[in-house]
Write an enzyme that holds these catalytic residues in place. Structure first.
Site, short mmCIF file in Angstrom:
data_model
loop_
_atom_site.label_atom_id
_atom_site.label_comp_id
_atom_site.label_asym_id
_atom_site.label_seq_id
_atom_site.Cartn_x
_atom_site.Cartn_y
_atom_site.Cartn_z
CB SER A 210 16.47 64.38 -23.03
OG SER A 210 17.10 63.31 -22.29
CG ASN A 211 19.57 65.44 -19.33
OD1 ASN A 211 20.72 64.58 -19.26
ND2 ASN A 211 18.84 65.44 -18.38
CE1 TYR A 212 23.30 68.24 -25.89
CE2 TYR A 212 23.27 70.09 -23.95
CZ TYR A 212 23.34 69.81 -25.32
OH TYR A 212 22.76 70.71 -26.12
#
Ligand code: PMT
Length: 404
Positions: A210-212
């Protein structure tokens, strides 16, 4: 329409000659049916009398945290919770500095820090003080907290000099307050589809890529579109924040689920704002059971495949009149990269945020954007709270829809 009837307005007055205008503001607010509570800094009492203000507001005017005669406590927390809006006017250079730095050494600043309502501040001071980098830095800080400035006017100042620094006129300040409560219903009847947050792509039942993205930017846009009267569908990846009440929330996990959810709503939408940080790749063979670490067996390699490009897919079957705005989070060649995404994905406009701007991008409460329309029209914001940036984005869309 008496939009101010019953509205609770907290006015904080600091020491400036412009304090003489506040009784007029109080009178105008009272005439419209608002309830007004006034707090003064000790310096403000030299410029306007508490008696004038308490007579007009029909409430005692407060300066001290407690009454020295009978010990009654003037709770800054209670007042901060009571108010629907706090107006700090005139806001002197000292008070702006204390608000920005959190120096709570008087009742006005303690109440400001405790206020949970929207805060407007109207600076008033001499032009050189207003232009000083220290004042300008404090103003930027306050704007980044989401406070809104009623900018001072250009004109003759008490010093005899001429320039920006005059407190805005009472009638204009009243209009700003009325507009705030009226809400700008310019998007009434519009159906807006907004995506937000990250997508998560599973590796096995317990792990993912995923990402932030926190969802804050997309959720702020949803809230702003709602405020302007739009019907909002928010397609959101997993985030830790609550959706604004009134949106049609569709929760998704993966990019493919996000595409599917958007596809069902897009045809019927006037606008699409793609704020989501969609994972470009997913794992090709998701394991049905947890991948185990085993002695003597090589570390597994993840094979990735490309996810569908949601905005490109949707823009390929858009109807005339549908407006599409994307976002781009860049680290280098920012403008060129954003422009190339704008055209290759068939969007009308793109909001570029750069990780090279401290305080901008994912996770933060603030952002700084360059908005670029396909016609070449562009606008660069200051670093501001994500809710203020949401307003800027919607204003830009309004302008570029009218003048495509
Ligand atoms: O959520 P926050 O913490 O508040 O952070 C907000 C944000 C930084 C995530 C947001 O402001 C932002 O910039 N979102 C876009 C992130 C990004 O890098 O997008 P991109 O450059 O990969 O994609 C460009 C555009 O195509 C975006 O509108 C994206 O939604 C869209 N896209 C991307 C990939 C894909 N497979 N499908 C898409 O539709």
């Amino acid at each position: 329409m008496m939009v101010l009837k019953g509205k609770k307005i907290l006015i904080g007055i600091s020491g400036s000659i412009a304090a003489y205008k506040i009784p007029i503001i109080v009178r105008l607010l009272m005439k419209e049916g608002a309830e007004v509570q006034i707090i003064m800094t000790p310096a403000a009492r030299d410029f306007v009398t508490p008696l004038t203000l308490s007579t007009l507001s029909k409430r005692p005017v407060l300066t001290e945290p407690f009454n020295p005669v009978d010990g009654t406590w003037n709770s800054h927390v209670d007042m901060g919770n009571w108010a629907d809006l706090m107006l700090i006017a005139p806001a002197s250079a000292t008070t702006l500095g204390k608000m920005a730095a959190g120096i709570a050494d008087n009742l006005l600043v303690t109440t400001y820090l405790a206020a949970v309502c929207p805060v407007f501040f109207a600076p008033a001071m001499d032009l050189d003080m207003f232009q000083h980098p220290s004042t300008q830095r404090n103003i930027s800080t306050l704007l980044s907290y989401g406070n809104q400035m009623i900018a001072p006017r250009e004109g003759e100042l008490a010093s005899g000099l001429c320039g920006a620094g005059r407190l805005e006129e009472p009638e204009v300040i009243l209009e700003v307050i009325r507009d705030f409560f009226k809400g700008n219903q310019s998007w009434a009847g519009k159906k807006v589809l907004i995506t937000a947050g990250p997508t998560v792509e599973p590796i096995d039942p317990v792990r993912y890529i995923s990402n932030y993205s926190s969802g804050k930017m997309g959720y702020a846009l949803a809230e702003e579109a709602l405020k302007r009267g739009a019907e909002v569908t928010l397609v959101s990846g997993p985030v830790q924040i609550n959706a604004p009440s009134g949106v049609n929330l569709i929760k998704v996990q993966t990019a493919r689920q996000m595409l599917q959810a958007c596809d069902t709503v897009f045809d019927d939408s006037n606008l699409l704002i793609m704020t989501a940080a969609v994972a470009d790749f997913r794992v090709s063979d998701v394991s049905g059971s947890k991948i185990k670490k085993q002695a003597g067996i090589d570390t597994p390699a993840l094979k990735l495949v490309e996810n569908p490009d949601i905005v490109k897919t949707l823009s390929s079957h858009r109807k005339t009149g549908q407006y599409i705005m994307g976002f781009a989070l860049e680290t280098d060649n920012e403008v060129a990269n954003a422009q190339s995404k704008l055209s290759s994905k068939g969007m009308d406009a793109i909001a570029l945020n750069s990780l090279n701007d401290p305080g901008a991008g994912y996770g933060t409460d603030t952002n700084k954007v360059t908005l670029i329309h396909k016609s070449g029209v562009s606008y660069t914001s200051a670093l501001e709270s994500k809710s203020v940036i949401a307003g800027r984005v919607l204003d830009f869309i309004e302008e570029t829809i009218v003048n495509p």
